[in-house]
Design an enzyme around this catalytic site. Structure first.
Site, PDB file in Angstrom:
ATOM      1  N   HIS A  98       0.794  -1.122  -0.016  1.00 23.29           N
ATOM      2  CA  HIS A  98       0.070   0.215   0.060  1.00 23.29           C
ATOM      3  C   HIS A  98       0.970   1.316   0.038  1.00 23.29           C
ATOM      4  CE1 HIS A  98      -4.028  -1.518   0.275  1.00 23.29           C
ATOM      5  NE2 HIS A  98      -3.734  -2.153   1.127  1.00 23.29           N
ATOM      6  N   CYS A 152       0.349   2.648  -4.705  1.00 26.79           N
ATOM      7  CA  CYS A 152      -0.543   3.905  -5.016  1.00 26.79           C
ATOM      8  C   CYS A 152       0.224   5.062  -4.653  1.00 26.79           C
ATOM      9  CB  CYS A 152      -1.870   3.961  -4.326  1.00 26.79           C
ATOM     10  SG  CYS A 152      -2.985   2.279  -4.867  1.00 26.79           S
TER      11      CYS A 152
END
Length: 334
Positions: A98, A152
């Site tokens: 993440h 991301c």
């Protein structure tokens, strides 16, 4: 092999966040596949590749929790790698997990466009773009540090590094009528990060730095304790990001074309596809690799746009190979 006497060191981090609401599927597969590629194609020794994955605590054979990709362990592994390096060595860091964007402590006009990028280790002890800048500023002269971040908001993860391929890079329109349905992205909203940290720290504060300081003390990012990055000297840091700073990166499910029956990060998989199409021993520049990965993702219906941040010289240097000596460059031109 050119530069065979030089060290080739790697740190590979995969965070799947198992048994949590933030769980991902392909991150650990990404780094295991990258390890195989480093050993088979790029001349890395198994003893010089450090692997940190958050399935270590599920494996009874794991020697200790030191293999877990906590913020402290990732920083320590990167610091140790840089401390081992000498002039001309090749360093590599692959992160799959993440990522998030951190708003400024004091919001101001246009603050939405000036958030800071960060990766999210398994314990949520964030590592920011400022931290990566401070790390690469310690590189010995002529030592390359290549970072692949399949996460991301990964564009710009090395603070103040020069953008070579970003939102303005020329792309061509592709037919994505056969785009494959994707259900999982590597997107973790900052609000979720803040909420998770607040639940652990017990502090009522909107500032993430206060929660990190309470939970991790000196092992928290220096960004929140006045340790801002310097202006950024000329260096040999190279960032290949899975997407632009304002985009998300995707997981590929085991059922998607090209995944080989396993879940992978779309960007990590695209890199392997591009390299797999090259003959053994063939080199490809950092610029060529990023543009080719963009093409692979576009053809498979992914909307993310990998980016490249580095010096002008390193943009056209071979991916994970030492740069030729200047004398050799001159001889080649004669």
């Amino acid at each position: 092999m050119e530069g065979s006497a030089k060290k080739r060191l790697a740190t590979l981090v995969g965070c799947n966040y198992p048994n949590s609401r933030h769980e991902l599927s392909g991150c650990i597969n990404d780094v295991h596949a990258m390890r195989d590629l480093l050993l088979s194609r790029f001349g890395f020794s198994p003893d010089d590749v450090v692997l940190l994955t958050d399935d270590a605590h599920l494996d009874s054979s794991s020697p200790s929790s030191s293999a877990l990709p906590t913020g402290a362990n990732i920083r320590r592994a990167l610091t140790d790698m840089i401390d081992r390096a000498g002039p001309g060595d090749v360093l590599f860091f692959h992160y799959s997990g993440h990522g998030t964007l951190i708003p400024p402590v004091k919001p101001h006009h246009g603050w939405q466009h000036r958030r800071d990028e960060a990766i999210v280790p398994c314990d949520f002890n964030l590592i920011t773009d400022v931290d990566f800048r401070q790390l690469v500023d310690r590189l010995p002269a002529e030592t390359t540090f290549t970072m692949v971040s399949d996460s991301c908001h990964s564009g710009g993860l090395i603070d103040k590094e020069k953008e070579q391929i970003g939102p303005e890079a020329e792309t061509t329109t592709a037919d994505v009528s056969g785009a494959i349905h994707r259900t999982v992205g590597r997107y973790l909203p900052f609000e979720s990060v803040l909420g998770h940290l607040a639940s652990l720290s017990g502090i009522d504060s909107p500032h993430v730095g206060e929660h990190l300081a309470e939970l991790f003390g000196a092992e928290a990012s220096r960004k929140f304790s006045g340790g801002a990055a310097a202006a950024g000297r000329g260096d040999d840091a190279i960032l290949l990001s899975g997407c632009q700073a304002n985009e998300t990166s995707a997981d590929m499910s085991p059922f998607e074309a090209g995944s080989g029956g396993k879940a992978y990060g779309a960007f990590s998989n695209a890199i392997r596809v591009v390299l797999g199409e090259k003959e053994e021993g063939a080199v490809i520049s950092n610029r060529e690799l990023v543009m080719a990965a963009r093409k692979v993702l576009r053809e498979r219906g992914f909307e993310q746009h990998p980016c490249l941040y580095c010096s002008d010289e390193n943009a056209d240097a071979p991916f994970l190979w030492p740069r030729p000596e200047k004398k050799q460059q001159l001889r080649a031109c004669m």
